[in-house]
Write an enzyme that holds these catalytic residues in place. Structure first.
Site, PDB file in Angstrom:
ATOM      1  N   GLU A  25      -6.813 103.122 101.774  1.00  0.00           N
ATOM      2  CA  GLU A  25      -8.436 102.986 101.134  1.00  0.00           C
ATOM      3  C   GLU A  25      -9.202 103.122 102.571  1.00  0.00           C
ATOM      4  O   GLU A  25      -9.591 102.693 103.831  1.00  0.00           O
ATOM      5  CB  GLU A  25      -8.988 101.755 101.636  1.00  0.00           C
ATOM      6  CG  GLU A  25      -9.698 101.131 100.803  1.00  0.00           C
ATOM      7  CD  GLU A  25     -10.259  99.533 100.305  1.00  0.00           C
ATOM      8  OE1 GLU A  25     -11.253  98.726 100.776  1.00  0.00           O
ATOM      9  OE2 GLU A  25      -9.535  99.046 100.115  1.00  0.00           O
ATOM     10  N   TYR A  38     -24.104  90.898  97.980  1.00  0.00           N
ATOM     11  CA  TYR A  38     -21.861  90.605  98.429  1.00  0.00           C
ATOM     12  C   TYR A  38     -21.674  89.317  97.524  1.00  0.00           C
ATOM     13  O   TYR A  38     -21.760  88.585  98.052  1.00  0.00           O
ATOM     14  CB  TYR A  38     -21.918  90.950  99.506  1.00  0.00           C
ATOM     15  CG  TYR A  38     -20.458  91.307  99.688  1.00  0.00           C
ATOM     16  CD1 TYR A  38     -19.961  92.634  99.576  1.00  0.00           C
ATOM     17  CD2 TYR A  38     -19.616  90.348  99.904  1.00  0.00           C
ATOM     18  CE1 TYR A  38     -18.638  92.630 100.126  1.00  0.00           C
ATOM     19  CE2 TYR A  38     -18.281  90.390  99.680  1.00  0.00           C
ATOM     20  CZ  TYR A  38     -18.072  91.809 100.524  1.00  0.00           C
ATOM     21  OH  TYR A  38     -16.308  91.685 100.235  1.00  0.00           O
ATOM     22  N   ASP A  80     -18.328  87.891  95.749  1.00  0.00           N
ATOM     23  CA  ASP A  80     -16.894  87.490  95.895  1.00  0.00           C
ATOM     24  C   ASP A  80     -16.937  87.342  94.379  1.00  0.00           C
ATOM     25  O   ASP A  80     -17.722  86.887  93.600  1.00  0.00           O
ATOM     26  CB  ASP A  80     -15.785  86.648  96.808  1.00  0.00           C
ATOM     27  CG  ASP A  80     -15.947  87.037  98.139  1.00  0.00           C
ATOM     28  OD1 ASP A  80     -15.893  87.900  98.509  1.00  0.00           O
ATOM     29  OD2 ASP A  80     -15.634  85.574  99.365  1.00  0.00           O
ATOM     30  N   ARG A 127     -20.567  84.130 112.804  1.00  0.00           N
ATOM     31  CA  ARG A 127     -19.476  83.174 114.020  1.00  0.00           C
ATOM     32  C   ARG A 127     -17.735  84.363 113.687  1.00  0.00           C
ATOM     33  O   ARG A 127     -18.080  85.341 112.415  1.00  0.00           O
ATOM     34  CB  ARG A 127     -19.162  82.248 112.638  1.00  0.00           C
ATOM     35  CG  ARG A 127     -18.895  82.416 112.069  1.00  0.00           C
ATOM     36  CD  ARG A 127     -19.056  80.972 110.941  1.00  0.00           C
ATOM     37  NE  ARG A 127     -17.833  81.138 109.752  1.00  0.00           N
ATOM     38  CZ  ARG A 127     -16.724  80.723 109.287  1.00  0.00           C
ATOM     39  NH1 ARG A 127     -15.846  80.826 110.252  1.00  0.00           N
ATOM     40  NH2 ARG A 127     -16.448  80.728 108.533  1.00  0.00           N
ATOM     41  N   ARG A 164      -7.437 100.741 105.616  1.00  0.00           N
ATOM     42  CA  ARG A 164      -6.255 100.038 104.919  1.00  0.00           C
ATOM     43  C   ARG A 164      -5.859 100.660 104.281  1.00  0.00           C
ATOM     44  O   ARG A 164      -5.681 101.329 103.347  1.00  0.00           O
ATOM     45  CB  ARG A 164      -7.095  98.279 104.330  1.00  0.00           C
ATOM     46  CG  ARG A 164      -8.073  98.453 103.673  1.00  0.00           C
ATOM     47  CD  ARG A 164      -8.167  96.942 102.441  1.00  0.00           C
ATOM     48  NE  ARG A 164      -8.891  97.145 102.209  1.00  0.00           N
ATOM     49  CZ  ARG A 164      -9.103  95.650 101.341  1.00  0.00           C
ATOM     50  NH1 ARG A 164      -8.528  94.364 101.223  1.00  0.00           N
ATOM     51  NH2 ARG A 164      -9.998  95.680 100.130  1.00  0.00           N
ATOM     52  N   ARG A 189      -8.873  80.473 114.945  1.00  0.00           N
ATOM     53  CA  ARG A 189      -7.723  79.160 114.397  1.00  0.00           C
ATOM     54  C   ARG A 189      -6.802  78.455 115.164  1.00  0.00           C
ATOM     55  O   ARG A 189      -5.770  79.518 115.849  1.00  0.00           O
ATOM     56  CB  ARG A 189      -6.350  79.583 113.064  1.00  0.00           C
ATOM     57  CG  ARG A 189      -8.180  78.957 112.181  1.00  0.00           C
ATOM     58  CD  ARG A 189      -6.335  79.878 110.908  1.00  0.00           C
ATOM     59  NE  ARG A 189      -7.467  79.564 109.580  1.00  0.00           N
ATOM     60  CZ  ARG A 189      -6.961  80.059 108.011  1.00  0.00           C
ATOM     61  NH1 ARG A 189      -5.644  80.621 108.527  1.00  0.00           N
ATOM     62  NH2 ARG A 189      -8.187  80.440 107.533  1.00  0.00           N
ATOM     63  N   ARG A 200     -22.004 101.376 100.433  1.00  0.00           N
ATOM     64  CA  ARG A 200     -21.333 101.995 100.613  1.00  0.00           C
ATOM     65  C   ARG A 200     -20.020 101.921  99.819  1.00  0.00           C
ATOM     66  O   ARG A 200     -20.101 101.101  98.480  1.00  0.00           O
ATOM     67  CB  ARG A 200     -20.911 101.194 101.469  1.00  0.00           C
ATOM     68  CG  ARG A 200     -21.209 101.135 103.448  1.00  0.00           C
ATOM     69  CD  ARG A 200     -21.103 102.696 103.674  1.00  0.00           C
ATOM     70  NE  ARG A 200     -19.686 102.748 104.603  1.00  0.00           N
ATOM     71  CZ  ARG A 200     -19.684 103.821 104.933  1.00  0.00           C
ATOM     72  NH1 ARG A 200     -20.274 105.183 105.207  1.00  0.00           N
ATOM     73  NH2 ARG A 200     -18.518 103.983 105.169  1.00  0.00           N
TER      74      ARG A 200
END
Length: 368
Positions: free
Chosen positions: A301, A349, A351, A173, A281, A177, A250
């Site tokens: 980075e 993965y 957080d 998705r 970034r 907003r 990675r």
């Protein structure tokens, strides 16, 4: 009787939380780490009073009230809200995709105008019924302008391959907003530890024996023999000597610069979304803690191909790797006195909030 109840391999967030809980339960713990510092990828280096995120930006966010209360019982968090900027060939856009972004892209002023423009963009790809790859999925979800400006180049740099070769499920998705809200995360709890992440790790490991600069694989039998249970947070395929094949990761490369200016880019994170810029970034660390120092520190980075000499930052959770990882997980379940956790130990993965929740779950399920 063995010297320790738990040998914890890795002093990152997962290992530190597990050690903290075990120590509080009266267990004898030894934490080891091959690096010269504790904290894993959360480690911060202090430069001119600025807490520099040595291994990339770490922004704590969660919708898990228990996890938020847990970390706040250890250290104080500030009110930092992640609102990154995207730079595409010199033009700036707000992230995530919101009314500010749509005004910058198309000049629209109202949600109705934005919805009309989005529908028009998506309609061009309505003939794609079953997207065969990332690019087709993204175009179907958001249309040409958002994809080409803010998604394609960044994604291809991050993964090191063309978007047409990435699986469609990576982008299930696209968050949109229809408000002027630049808060990147929807989670109700967000911030950075006041004084940096080292304070969080120090609080977790307080009273726990830690040996740094210690390579588990160089002294495996001896170290395992010290404890009743080993908690392993490294690469699960390496633990099993790659018997089912090597998993893919990675990596990242960082170029950090100290600059004699008080403010370089005006924001903690600026993403560079065009393919012709090699880095993804630029991080200006002082903005994570509202720093007022006369100097600043920025980090460029770069995504990088992983090999044994580099840090494995991200598991590549495609079908082939997940199938291999599942073989290793079945082998892990058969280990009577070894527990596996964290991004590398579970090949997932996570957080930071997921990592803490998993460490708490694993400890509670396996406390001796």
């Amino acid at each position: 009787m063995k010297t320790y109840d738990y040998l914890i391999v890795g002093s990152g967030l997962f290992g530190s939380v597990f050690a903290h809980e075990a120590k509080n339960a009266g267990k004898r713990c030894l934490v080891i780490d091959r690096r010269k510092h504790a904290g894993g990828n959360l480690y911060c280096e202090n430069i001119d009073g600025i807490n520099v995120h040595e291994y990339g930006a770490h922004i704590f966010h969660t919708d898990n009230r228990e996890v938020w209360q847990y970390v706040n019982s250890l250290v104080e968090f500030n009110r930092y809200t992640n609102s990154p900027i995207a730079n595409y060939r010199g033009k700036l856009y707000n992230l995530p995709f919101n009314m500010n972004t749509f005004y910058q892209l198309w000049g629209v002023h109202t949600p109705a105008e934005a919805e009309e423009k989005l529908a028009e963009q998506r309609a061009e790809y309505a003939n794609i019924e079953c997207p065969a790859n990332f690019e087709e999925q993204a175009l179907k979800l958001c249309g040409h302008d958002i994809y080409e400006t803010l998604i394609k180049g960044y994604t291809e740099k991050q993964w090191g391959r063309p978007a047409r070769e990435l699986p469609a499920e990576i982008i299930k998705r696209v968050p949109v907003r229809l408000t002027f809200d630049n808060n990147y995360f929807n989670d109700p709890y967000q911030g950075i530890p006041t004084g940096g992440y080292n304070r969080l790790i120090d609080a977790l490991l307080s009273g726990v024996e830690v040996r740094l600069d210690t390579d588990y694989f160089a002294n495996r039998a001896e170290l395992d023999g010290l404890a009743n249970v080993t908690v392993f947070t490294g690469m699960i395929d390496k633990y099993f000597d790659y018997r089912c094949g090597r998993l893919e990761y990675r990596s990242l490369r960082f170029d950090t610069k100290r600059l004699d200016t008080p403010n370089f880019q005006g924001n903690a994170v600026v993403n560079y979304t065009s393919a012709d810029v090699p880095y993804t970034r630029v991080i200006e660390h002082k903005h994570f803690e509202y720093g007022t120092q006369p100097t600043t520190v920025v980090t460029y980075e770069y995504p990088d191909t992983w090999n044994e000499d580099k840090e494995p930052y991200y598991p590549i959770n495609d079908k082939r790797n997940n199938a291999v990882a599942n073989e290793y997980k079945r082998m892990a379940e058969a280990q009577g006195n070894v527990l596996f956790g964290g991004r590398l130990g579970q090949y997932a993965y996570f957080d930071m909030d997921d990592t803490i929740a998993e460490a708490l779950r694993l400890f509670r399920q396996n406390i001796m």
